[in-house]
Design a protein around this motif. Sequence first.
Motif, PDB file in Angstrom:
ATOM      1  N   VAL A   9       0.973  -1.098   0.024  1.00 23.85           N
ATOM      2  CA  VAL A   9       0.070  -0.151   0.099  1.00 23.85           C
ATOM      3  C   VAL A   9       0.823   1.131  -0.025  1.00 23.85           C
ATOM      4  N   ASP A  10       0.524   2.247  -0.951  1.00 26.44           N
ATOM      5  CA  ASP A  10       1.218   3.369  -0.860  1.00 26.44           C
ATOM      6  C   ASP A  10       0.368   4.490   0.092  1.00 26.44           C
ATOM      7  N   VAL A  11       0.856   4.326   1.374  1.00 21.56           N
ATOM      8  CA  VAL A  11      -0.046   5.158   2.352  1.00 21.56           C
ATOM      9  C   VAL A  11      -0.140   6.578   2.028  1.00 21.56           C
ATOM     10  N   ILE A  12       0.759   7.055   1.495  1.00 14.16           N
ATOM     11  CA  ILE A  12       0.686   8.749   0.736  1.00 14.16           C
ATOM     12  C   ILE A  12       1.103   8.640  -0.655  1.00 14.16           C
ATOM     13  N   ASP A  13      -0.232   9.040  -1.406  1.00 11.71           N
ATOM     14  CA  ASP A  13      -0.081   8.899  -2.694  1.00 11.71           C
ATOM     15  C   ASP A  13      -0.626  10.261  -2.893  1.00 11.71           C
ATOM     16  N   VAL A  14       0.561  11.142  -3.488  1.00 13.06           N
ATOM     17  CA  VAL A  14       0.412  12.586  -3.905  1.00 13.06           C
ATOM     18  C   VAL A  14      -0.113  12.876  -5.302  1.00 13.06           C
ATOM     19  N   HIS A  15      -1.308  13.484  -5.070  1.00  8.84           N
ATOM     20  CA  HIS A  15      -2.000  13.974  -6.581  1.00  8.84           C
ATOM     21  C   HIS A  15      -2.005  15.490  -6.487  1.00  8.84           C
ATOM     22  N   TYR A  16      -1.862  16.010  -7.932  1.00  7.06           N
ATOM     23  CA  TYR A  16      -2.159  17.516  -8.310  1.00  7.06           C
ATOM     24  C   TYR A  16      -2.922  17.492  -9.243  1.00  7.06           C
ATOM     25  N   LEU A  57      -2.592  20.406  -4.489  1.00  3.53           N
ATOM     26  CA  LEU A  57      -2.216  19.194  -4.070  1.00  3.53           C
ATOM     27  C   LEU A  57      -3.184  18.467  -3.210  1.00  3.53           C
ATOM     28  N   SER A  58      -3.312  17.119  -3.064  1.00  2.28           N
ATOM     29  CA  SER A  58      -4.240  16.228  -2.496  1.00  2.28           C
ATOM     30  C   SER A  58      -3.316  15.114  -2.204  1.00  2.28           C
ATOM     31  N   LEU A  59      -3.650  14.447  -1.079  1.00  3.38           N
ATOM     32  CA  LEU A  59      -3.067  13.271  -0.401  1.00  3.38           C
ATOM     33  C   LEU A  59      -4.136  12.050  -0.527  1.00  3.38           C
ATOM     34  N   LYS A  60      -3.638  10.931  -1.196  1.00  2.00           N
ATOM     35  CA  LYS A  60      -4.854   9.853  -1.079  1.00  2.00           C
ATOM     36  C   LYS A  60      -4.244   8.591  -0.618  1.00  2.00           C
ATOM     37  N   VAL A  61      -4.617   7.606  -0.598  1.00  2.00           N
ATOM     38  CA  VAL A  61      -4.098   6.092  -0.545  1.00  2.00           C
ATOM     39  C   VAL A  61      -4.310   5.465  -1.717  1.00  2.00           C
ATOM     40  N   ARG A  62      -3.084   4.733  -2.164  1.00  5.26           N
ATOM     41  CA  ARG A  62      -3.160   3.823  -3.257  1.00  5.26           C
ATOM     42  C   ARG A  62      -3.188   2.347  -2.665  1.00  5.26           C
ATOM     43  N   ASP A  63      -4.216   1.428  -2.847  1.00  7.67           N
ATOM     44  CA  ASP A  63      -4.335   0.322  -2.093  1.00  7.67           C
ATOM     45  C   ASP A  63      -4.257  -0.805  -3.248  1.00  7.67           C
ATOM     46  N   ASP A  64      -2.831  -1.554  -2.903  1.00  6.42           N
ATOM     47  CA  ASP A  64      -2.636  -2.539  -3.923  1.00  6.42           C
ATOM     48  C   ASP A  64      -2.721  -3.903  -3.395  1.00  6.42           C
ATOM     49  N   THR A  65      -3.492  -3.950  -2.020  1.00  3.93           N
ATOM     50  CA  THR A  65      -3.472  -5.396  -1.447  1.00  3.93           C
ATOM     51  C   THR A  65      -4.548  -6.387  -2.054  1.00  3.93           C
ATOM     52  N   GLY A  66      -5.563  -5.746  -3.125  1.00  3.93           N
ATOM     53  CA  GLY A  66      -6.257  -6.788  -3.548  1.00  3.93           C
ATOM     54  C   GLY A  66      -5.971  -6.966  -5.013  1.00  3.93           C
ATOM     55  N   ALA A  67      -6.895  -7.455  -5.823  1.00  2.00           N
ATOM     56  CA  ALA A  67      -6.575  -7.939  -7.097  1.00  2.00           C
ATOM     57  C   ALA A  67      -6.235  -6.821  -8.224  1.00  2.00           C
ATOM     58  N   SER A  68      -6.550  -5.588  -7.882  1.00  2.00           N
ATOM     59  CA  SER A  68      -6.603  -4.467  -8.720  1.00  2.00           C
ATOM     60  C   SER A  68      -6.268  -3.344  -7.768  1.00  2.00           C
ATOM     61  N   PRO A  69      -5.550  -2.123  -8.158  1.00  2.00           N
ATOM     62  CA  PRO A  69      -5.278  -1.180  -7.412  1.00  2.00           C
ATOM     63  C   PRO A  69      -6.631  -0.364  -7.126  1.00  2.00           C
ATOM     64  N   VAL A  70      -6.623   0.280  -5.887  1.00  2.00           N
ATOM     65  CA  VAL A  70      -7.847   1.039  -5.408  1.00  2.00           C
ATOM     66  C   VAL A  70      -7.332   2.338  -4.986  1.00  2.00           C
TER      67      VAL A  70
END
Length: 485
Positions: A38-45, A50-63
Amino acid sequence: MSRPLVLLAAIGSLVAAAVVTPSPALAAEQTVLSRGHVDVIDVHYEGGALSLKVRDDTGASPVTRDPADVLFHALPESQTTVPDVPSYAFLGAPGTPVWLLPQVQDPNLLWPGWETLNLPTGVFAGGKIRLSLVGVEGPGRVSVFVNDPFGNAQVLFRSDDGLPDAIEVGDHVHAHANWAFSATGRYTLKFQADGTLTDGTAVSSGAVDYTFAVGELTDPDPEVALDIFGMQDSYAPGQQVNLVALQTPETELDHYHWFSKCAGAADFAVVPGEGGAAYSFTATEALDGCQYKAVLYDEDHNAVAEAAPVTLVVEDGGGPGEPGGSQSIVATVRESDGALVLSVDPNDRTVALPATTLGAAGDRLEAAGALRPVTVTDTRAAKPGWNASGQVSAFTADGGANFGGKYLGWTPQILAQASGQGVVAGPIAPPGFTSGNGIAGGAVLGSAPAGSGRGTARLGAELRLELPTDTGAGTYTATLTLTAI
């Protein structure tokens, strides 16, 4: 050579009630991530922000998730010990327990990292943004660090030496590090991303909360039970009644109302002016048979818990010589209201120190650990202050082997306290290996000066044991007695 394994059992002087461990539960609206990448800190613009999100790769596809909707779980299996390497001293004494989510993936644990892969190229000055840890709330210390090629630790973020801590991150980076926690429980880590656009405009995500749970999961908002203590079997007219409402488990809520219902009343009525955990009044014959209850409220004045009513029994104070038209005039001067309560969790009162190791100087055996949390609640209106202290017995093993409690010392800590409570940690009591008496003669764990101390505080301590090298191998046990006055 085998080394002694030492156990320390802690007992508390319970003034009124023991604390019960809350049942494990989870907030239904949160996604719990315990294993996998999991990318706890996923930086977006996007849209100039700027915003901070979470990229969850623990499942079959990223969320992609909102940080508020995620609970990052460091499983109990993440527990390890601080290595005896100088560059890791920021984690604590060698051998001290620490809960670690590692830089290198362990399939049985969560593998947290961060990324800026979603940032556009050529938008930020120097092709970089700044990532900061601006705040930490929780029961212990938090450190994020990386291992260099030589096995040494390089700290990126550290909560116990002053925040904010910041690092520069390129606009197309994916990285991992070690995430270390010094104690179990729930933490809120506040991260923030800042950048400067190529035209000189400063942009920021603002502080964003990330929630971590370390160890066994427990409900952050457990159902609270409320009980009333202090009601005696009976009272004589003129005797003072002192009632105290205690929460199980204890929370930071401190707004109460007391209610009474006497003969002829259809329902309970609020007692004016009584908004604390303690309620005192004078028993009279007219109050015989009256019932009393307390209700606990949250910040929005919603009822959180209600105590079962208790009934007042007042003895007949009349006599044949007493005139039928007389009245009793009773004046009561109250020294203080409320109670002072020290408690330890009855299901979490054993400290198992790790097996001793030979110290760096080669002249002693050493072990380190952490005291289980000690809760002190002061509901006394007069705020006289208090002292919580501990005294350890001698350590004994099966077969009669023993050594003195003086070899155990501690460094007290304040784990949590109510706003404005003014609690301070007691002084360091070093082990009495060469001199002194450790905590065998009694040592202050925490205190609150006169005029403060009202509320609930959680105390802890780092424990350190230093023994002669000729101490026989075995499992030794001692009793730590805790008191508050």
